[in-house]
Design a protein around this motif. Sequence first.
Motif, PDB file in Angstrom:
ATOM      1  N   LEU B  93       0.816  -1.221   0.000  1.00  9.89           N
ATOM      2  CA  LEU B  93       0.000   0.000   0.000  1.00  9.89           C
ATOM      3  C   LEU B  93       0.850   1.273   0.000  1.00  9.89           C
ATOM      4  O   LEU B  93       0.356   2.343   0.340  1.00  9.89           O
ATOM      5  N   ARG B  94       2.103   1.131  -0.404  1.00 11.56           N
ATOM      6  CA  ARG B  94       2.983   2.299  -0.458  1.00 11.56           C
ATOM      7  C   ARG B  94       2.354   3.455  -1.235  1.00 11.56           C
ATOM      8  O   ARG B  94       2.428   4.620  -0.825  1.00 11.56           O
ATOM      9  N   VAL B  96      -0.682   4.347  -1.550  1.00 10.98           N
ATOM     10  CA  VAL B  96      -1.718   5.042  -0.783  1.00 10.98           C
ATOM     11  C   VAL B  96      -1.064   5.916   0.281  1.00 10.98           C
ATOM     12  O   VAL B  96      -1.412   7.081   0.473  1.00 10.98           O
ATOM     13  N   GLN B  97      -0.077   5.333   0.955  1.00  9.11           N
ATOM     14  CA  GLN B  97       0.614   6.071   2.015  1.00  9.11           C
ATOM     15  C   GLN B  97       1.354   7.277   1.440  1.00  9.11           C
ATOM     16  O   GLN B  97       1.313   8.377   2.004  1.00  9.11           O
ATOM     17  N   GLU B  99       0.626   8.855  -1.260  1.00 12.60           N
ATOM     18  CA  GLU B  99      -0.317   9.890  -1.697  1.00 12.60           C
ATOM     19  C   GLU B  99      -0.716  10.760  -0.504  1.00 12.60           C
ATOM     20  O   GLU B  99      -0.803  11.985  -0.607  1.00 12.60           O
ATOM     21  N   ALA B 100      -0.921  10.100   0.647  1.00 14.92           N
ATOM     22  CA  ALA B 100      -1.256  10.874   1.854  1.00 14.92           C
ATOM     23  C   ALA B 100      -0.146  11.883   2.146  1.00 14.92           C
ATOM     24  O   ALA B 100      -0.405  13.055   2.433  1.00 14.92           O
TER      25      ALA B 100
END
Lengths: 399, 129
Positions: B93-94, B96-97, B99-100
Amino acid sequence: MPPDVPPPYTALTRHAMLPRAGHDEAARFNFLSNLNRYLAEIGSRGNRAAYNQRVLPRFLEEHGREPEHRYEVRAAMNRDPFHRLWSALKRNSMEMRQQNGRQIVLRQLDEYNALARQYNDGRDTLELDDNVATPAYQNAVDIHCMPGSYHGEEVPGDISAGANYDLGLFATTAGGLGGLSDGGGQALVAWIRRERPEWAPRRILDLGCTVGHNIVPLAQAFPDAEVIAIDAAAPVLRYGHARAQALGVHNIHFVQMNAEDLSRFPDAHFDWVQTTMFLHELSARAMPRILAECHRVLAPGGLVLHLEQPQYADDMPLFEQFLRDWDAWNNNEPFWTAMHGEKLEEIMAQAGFSPDEQFVTGVRAVVDETVFPRASDNGAEDHGRAAVWHAYGAWKKAA
Amino acid sequence: MSESDIDWVARSGKRAKGRRPEYFADPAVDRLTSILMALVGEVSALRERLDTVERLLEAKNAISREDIEAYAPDREAGAERGLATKAFVARVLRAVQQEAEAIEANDPPIEHWVEELGRKEQPCPPTSS
Ligand SMILES: C[S@@+](CC[C@H](N)C(=O)[O-])C[C@H]1O[C@@H](n2cnc3c(N)ncnc32)[C@H](O)[C@@H]1O
């Protein structure tokens, strides 16, 4: 500081009724509990950033004012690509939890149905009633994406819904509720011991007990009490009764009954009337009726206690309300948002509890933290499932 | 362990009643996200199984499938495996992280720096207002 990781699924207490998970089935739950923790952390960071950096500024530009309701925040956030992807991942995690839990239960269903019958048949501590209809609000959607909800059966008279509920609590709470997933019930016991060390209720009523995991600790703490745990759904009661028996707890009567009509019990019958994570799964019409019944059956000097996530007080930021609302829209909890928007104190007042009888307090899950680290440290609370509750209660004045 | 009479594979995948939200503009992306995450979960389970085999083989020379199915890690092994799963999820999930993080950082596009660093004259200092 070593990174904090959820305990393995195999650390769950294997009571006799808990269907055995194979190696890979347990591993799938281990993945999901890690995934859920990760999503809680990433979500609390990314959703906030998305809101502050782009969603709110755009809203201000388009409307010339701040959002005035959590639904406006939601509508705006639902256009944000980060929030959409995060929600999609979280929804999938819920669905995967269901399928994995059901695979474990359904492939062994005959065996565990037979085992449940051994614990249940001929016992007067389990009372089922075919005349109890599933409340309409339980039938609208399958609550938290559980196929078949609490009342569905794969074969007539089965325990599948209860077993799947029990063994999957681990995944969504990342072990934060303890080996028997009873951190809530344990918390109630710890709370009452502090609050009224000498008090020994004689009769306890639990409404919407599901598989009874949170009422078992209370029954154990008050072994001389007569405990009645009701639910409208038969499959969870069959399982819950067998589970309590398997744990050696015999002072709980599991009764199939609709909580809207407790006419079977006389006025002032119970010393303690308890609901745990129950009110948010009702409807705006049923909840006041049930709260009024709670008042009627409660004895003077008795305690009513409703354990829930916190209500959306006027001073709770709209963005937080929006986050806490996620399950309403994404995890089939349709009453969640309206319920949390209510002023429970007012509804309890209408039910008969004067403001000076009422209180609100915080209750945190009690679990063995050497085995089960807390579900949400580091501030990344997973709002639907955090092991921290608010208790809305009242001590009824002695007559 | 006896198998039950019902078609448990089909029944386990039953859909939950209630219309599913659409998260992406193209429904195919919703479906593919589900497929991808299921696959990610299976890879995680597979890694855990391999870890089990390794640990069992460390303790004895020959193992059976029964040994694997019955394996329950002690606290230390449980924590090691939990950490491995946590790191695995973080790798998957890199995007997604990050993007945060990117939303927080709000970097200008690379074109900005290309132009900035390619310019021969000093840019005019921003006029203070
Ligand atoms: C979220 S669960 C409660 C969980 C449980 N008390 C705990 O401690 O975690 C809600 C339960 O309430 C039951 N229920 C819903 N409406 C009811 C009603 N009107 N009367 C009795 N039970 C009801 C459902 O069948 C379901 O088992």
